[in-house]
Scaffold this active site. Sequence first.
Site, PDB file in Angstrom:
ATOM      1  N   CYS A   7       0.816  -1.328  -0.090  1.00  0.00           N
ATOM      2  CA  CYS A   7      -0.087   0.055   0.151  1.00  0.00           C
ATOM      3  C   CYS A   7       0.754   1.137   0.028  1.00  0.00           C
ATOM      4  CB  CYS A   7      -1.173   0.165   1.119  1.00  0.00           C
ATOM      5  SG  CYS A   7      -0.233   0.178   2.789  1.00  0.00           S
ATOM      6  N   HIS A  53      -2.023   1.186   7.274  1.00  0.00           N
ATOM      7  CA  HIS A  53      -2.421   1.141   5.922  1.00  0.00           C
ATOM      8  C   HIS A  53      -2.581   2.526   5.399  1.00  0.00           C
ATOM      9  CE1 HIS A  53      -4.126  -0.093   2.185  1.00  0.00           C
ATOM     10  NE2 HIS A  53      -5.205   0.270   2.292  1.00  0.00           N
ATOM     11  N   ASP A 100      -7.935   3.690  -3.237  1.00  0.00           N
ATOM     12  CA  ASP A 100      -7.378   2.980  -2.874  1.00  0.00           C
ATOM     13  C   ASP A 100      -6.918   1.703  -3.772  1.00  0.00           C
ATOM     14  OD1 ASP A 100      -5.603   0.894  -1.093  1.00  0.00           O
ATOM     15  OD2 ASP A 100      -7.139   0.751   0.502  1.00  0.00           O
TER      16      ASP A 100
END
Length: 270
Positions: free
Chosen positions: A68, A107, A122
């Site tokens: 991420c 994250h 995302d």
Amino acid sequence: MDVGCYLQRIGFQGASTFPSLETLKCLHRSHLFSVPFESLSIHCKEPIHLELPCLYEKIVQNHRGGFCYELNGLFQWLLQALGFHTKILAARVCNRFTQCYGPPLDHLIILVDLDGQQFLCDVGFGEGFVEPLELKPEVEQAQEGGIFWLSLEEATWVLECREIAGERERFLYKFTLEEKQLKDFSDMCLYHQTSPCSIFTCKSFCSLHKAGGGRVTYIGQRLIFTTGKDRMETVLQDSEIPAVLFDQFGIKMKSFEPKDEQILPPPQQD
């Protein structure tokens, strides 16, 4: 950054790069269908550093994926270069294996302000949403990969999903709207490269969304194709893994040790 090379890397075929919702959706989908979510650097001893030129070289020039911090960190740079108003947020993921939330800064996600609305982006989450989600509580947002919705508990947003209508929901992650910088995630970037509580350390994997809600995933010594509830799994020999990574994900990798170990639950946190 060479924006044209980045757009070519993700196979962007939108009519325009003007900062609109249509462009944002096309960029988001293109990224997810082209750049895999993967942990392979950790298993071939390639250190991951959160400098944007390094991420650009790895993902765009070397045709790799990442986790991420890398994928969303670089994607935010692209969005800013195209004129979108963005900010970085931190989330805590509910681990599907341990059912525990990770630590703070677990994250990295992106919030986009567009024409008076806010959208969550995302491109660095294996089983996430394909198109940006409007930041609006208690509204089901159905996509080809599932049904997503956000709830708001005081200042904390919680993202949940279910794959099909009527199925029990699954918590994905929770976050606040406090703005962060990429450098704020440096310690957690190291954590996810070394901790036995991290999926990235414990499992060598590579996953890519497919049109229609499907996904192809390499993990350890397995290759898995999923579409909704349908699942097909193949056991791989170590010698077959490099060809699978190239054929399915376009990745040319040095040798590494396949890994699929149990993840230790992190220390209990609120």
